[in-house]
Design a protein around this motif. Sequence first.
Motif: not given
Length: 163
Positions: A95-104
């Motif tokens: 969910e990190i990318n869809p919610l923040t635009g960033y990657i882990r």
Amino acid sequence: MPHNAENKTNAIRIVEKSGIPFRVQSYDHSDGQIDGLSVAAKLGEDPAQVYKTLVTRGASKALYVFVIPVGRELHLKQAAKAVGEKSIEMIKVSEINPLTGYIRGGCSPVGMKKLYPTVLDSSAQEQPLIFVSAGKIGLQLGVNPQDLAGLVRGKFAAVTSES
């Protein structure tokens, strides 16, 4: 300080535009060691000044961002209390990318898709400068914690325990 265009992340652009003093430091991540303590060592910085950005979801389904020292763990009960939730849990890595635009590993508290309520661990207030991800693995942003809190409309609260 000027940065070349390909290293200019959204987070760096926002911090530049805000006018707050900052510095960008890069580190080699070709060895795959991107955990916070490895990053602190690669930067040659005190781990107490290097912070990780964690995205969580409250019982209400609202999202919250916590910025905590790399050598500490998020204390879920204290974190929930700090944002007025019954409980809080980490979001899934997927969910990190869809919610923040960033990657882990490259999640910055600055420049997410939305400005989520943000809490910086109160330990940040003891530091003149803290390092957070600049929005890309291999890049860190050094900023004054008060300036960072102002920029992300964040607050300070004790939300960690020893890891």
